[in-house]
Motif scaffolding. Sequence first.
Motif, PDB file in Angstrom:
ATOM      1  N   HIS A 122       0.823  -1.203   0.000  1.00  0.00           N
ATOM      2  CA  HIS A 122       0.000   0.000   0.000  1.00  0.00           C
ATOM      3  C   HIS A 122       0.862   1.260   0.000  1.00  0.00           C
ATOM      4  O   HIS A 122       0.675   2.142  -0.830  1.00  0.00           O
ATOM      5  CB  HIS A 122      -0.946  -0.017   1.208  1.00  0.00           C
ATOM      6  N   MET A 134      -2.947   5.187   5.702  1.00  0.00           N
ATOM      7  CA  MET A 134      -2.345   4.367   4.651  1.00  0.00           C
ATOM      8  C   MET A 134      -1.095   3.659   5.166  1.00  0.00           C
ATOM      9  O   MET A 134      -0.854   2.491   4.857  1.00  0.00           O
ATOM     10  CB  MET A 134      -2.008   5.229   3.435  1.00  0.00           C
ATOM     11  N   TRP A 142      -1.471  -4.444  -2.945  1.00  0.00           N
ATOM     12  CA  TRP A 142      -2.512  -4.026  -3.879  1.00  0.00           C
ATOM     13  C   TRP A 142      -2.842  -5.186  -4.812  1.00  0.00           C
ATOM     14  O   TRP A 142      -2.299  -5.309  -5.900  1.00  0.00           O
ATOM     15  CB  TRP A 142      -2.065  -2.795  -4.679  1.00  0.00           C
ATOM     16  N   SER A 146      -8.309  -5.790  -3.808  1.00  0.00           N
ATOM     17  CA  SER A 146      -8.174  -4.605  -2.957  1.00  0.00           C
ATOM     18  C   SER A 146      -8.149  -3.322  -3.787  1.00  0.00           C
ATOM     19  O   SER A 146      -8.708  -2.300  -3.382  1.00  0.00           O
ATOM     20  CB  SER A 146      -6.906  -4.714  -2.113  1.00  0.00           C
ATOM     21  N   GLN A 149     -11.755  -2.445  -4.624  1.00  0.00           N
ATOM     22  CA  GLN A 149     -12.458  -1.837  -3.496  1.00  0.00           C
ATOM     23  C   GLN A 149     -11.967  -0.411  -3.241  1.00  0.00           C
ATOM     24  O   GLN A 149     -12.750   0.480  -2.893  1.00  0.00           O
ATOM     25  CB  GLN A 149     -12.266  -2.696  -2.249  1.00  0.00           C
ATOM     26  N   TRP A 150     -10.665  -0.192  -3.397  1.00  0.00           N
ATOM     27  CA  TRP A 150     -10.093   1.143  -3.193  1.00  0.00           C
ATOM     28  C   TRP A 150     -10.629   2.144  -4.213  1.00  0.00           C
ATOM     29  O   TRP A 150     -11.027   3.248  -3.866  1.00  0.00           O
ATOM     30  CB  TRP A 150      -8.574   1.049  -3.250  1.00  0.00           C
ATOM     31  N   PRO A 154     -12.479   5.073  -1.836  1.00  0.00           N
ATOM     32  CA  PRO A 154     -11.244   5.096  -1.042  1.00  0.00           C
ATOM     33  C   PRO A 154     -11.482   5.342   0.444  1.00  0.00           C
ATOM     34  O   PRO A 154     -10.878   4.674   1.287  1.00  0.00           O
ATOM     35  CB  PRO A 154     -10.440   6.238  -1.679  1.00  0.00           C
ATOM     36  N   TYR A 157     -12.731   2.160   2.068  1.00  0.00           N
ATOM     37  CA  TYR A 157     -11.783   1.047   2.124  1.00  0.00           C
ATOM     38  C   TYR A 157     -10.719   1.291   3.185  1.00  0.00           C
ATOM     39  O   TYR A 157     -10.370   0.372   3.941  1.00  0.00           O
ATOM     40  CB  TYR A 157     -11.139   0.848   0.755  1.00  0.00           C
ATOM     41  N   ILE A 158     -10.169   2.498   3.255  1.00  0.00           N
ATOM     42  CA  ILE A 158      -9.184   2.848   4.289  1.00  0.00           C
ATOM     43  C   ILE A 158      -9.699   4.087   5.016  1.00  0.00           C
ATOM     44  O   ILE A 158      -9.660   5.198   4.479  1.00  0.00           O
ATOM     45  CB  ILE A 158      -7.789   3.114   3.682  1.00  0.00           C
ATOM     46  N   THR A 161      -8.098   8.031   5.259  1.00  0.00           N
ATOM     47  CA  THR A 161      -7.164   8.362   4.195  1.00  0.00           C
ATOM     48  C   THR A 161      -7.311   9.828   3.792  1.00  0.00           C
ATOM     49  O   THR A 161      -8.395  10.417   3.882  1.00  0.00           O
ATOM     50  CB  THR A 161      -7.417   7.461   2.964  1.00  0.00           C
TER      51      THR A 161
END
Length: 268
Positions: A122, A134, A142, A146, A149-150, A154, A157-158, A161
């Motif tokens: 990542h 991140m 990645w 994933s 989904q990102w 975004p 997913y995280i 971020t």
Amino acid sequence: MGDLFWNKVFGAILAVVLVVMGLQTLSGMVFSSGDGGHHGEEAHSLNEWAQGRFSYYTEIAETGGAGAVEEEVYDLGALLAAADPTSGERAFKAKCSTCHTIEQGGSNGTGPNLHAIIGDSHAHDPSFGYSSAMQATSSESWTYESMDQWLENPSSYIRGTSMAFAGLRRDDERADVIAYLAQYTPDAPAFPEPLPEEEEGAEGDATDGDAVDATLDAETVEDAPTLATGEIETQDVVNDQDSEAEGNVSEVEMTPEAEDQAENESEE
């Protein structure tokens, strides 16, 4: 009775009339079914109702209430197999190139350079200042899943971020962009295999299979030995040479049980 009394009577009558009129108006507002609708009229769909009352609305999928709604299965492998990297390049330049470069040795912008991103970690570029969210996922890679989904969302997913991007909501557009990123990844992993197609009528086939298993093959039935049932089976045997004189001769075949019974009777 003076004028005051009659004023009270007329006031009470007027108040009753106003209350009745108010109740009628209120009941019409509460129980009305659309614009001037009455009982017995055909009901409008939810989309038609929204269209008649709002200048902008989001269309709602209608199932009609008939039967269960079939759940759609998301197949990333099939999407990537049908992806177009050329369309992904156009989408990347229109929505991603403001913050990212993809060429080998490209400079970092608001976001890091994305060359050889597929399969990398990542936080793959040590020279770029990633957000703490991140960096917390730097041990993860990645993958195609994933990355999908990102790109879809975004911030979902995280969490936390710093990437201010709403995401690519269309499945085919994300697949095109991922295929474009894979083109700029040397020795990129192979796309995941599409999900196997479900055979139609699988349940019906299983039921039919049980019935077939319980049914003997015709040839097997013919080849199977005949069980002794005590019944006499007759067959017509024709003597070709003496057919005119003897006619048809009936030959009786007796089962073992029948023969034993006949012998016992003869001995008696």
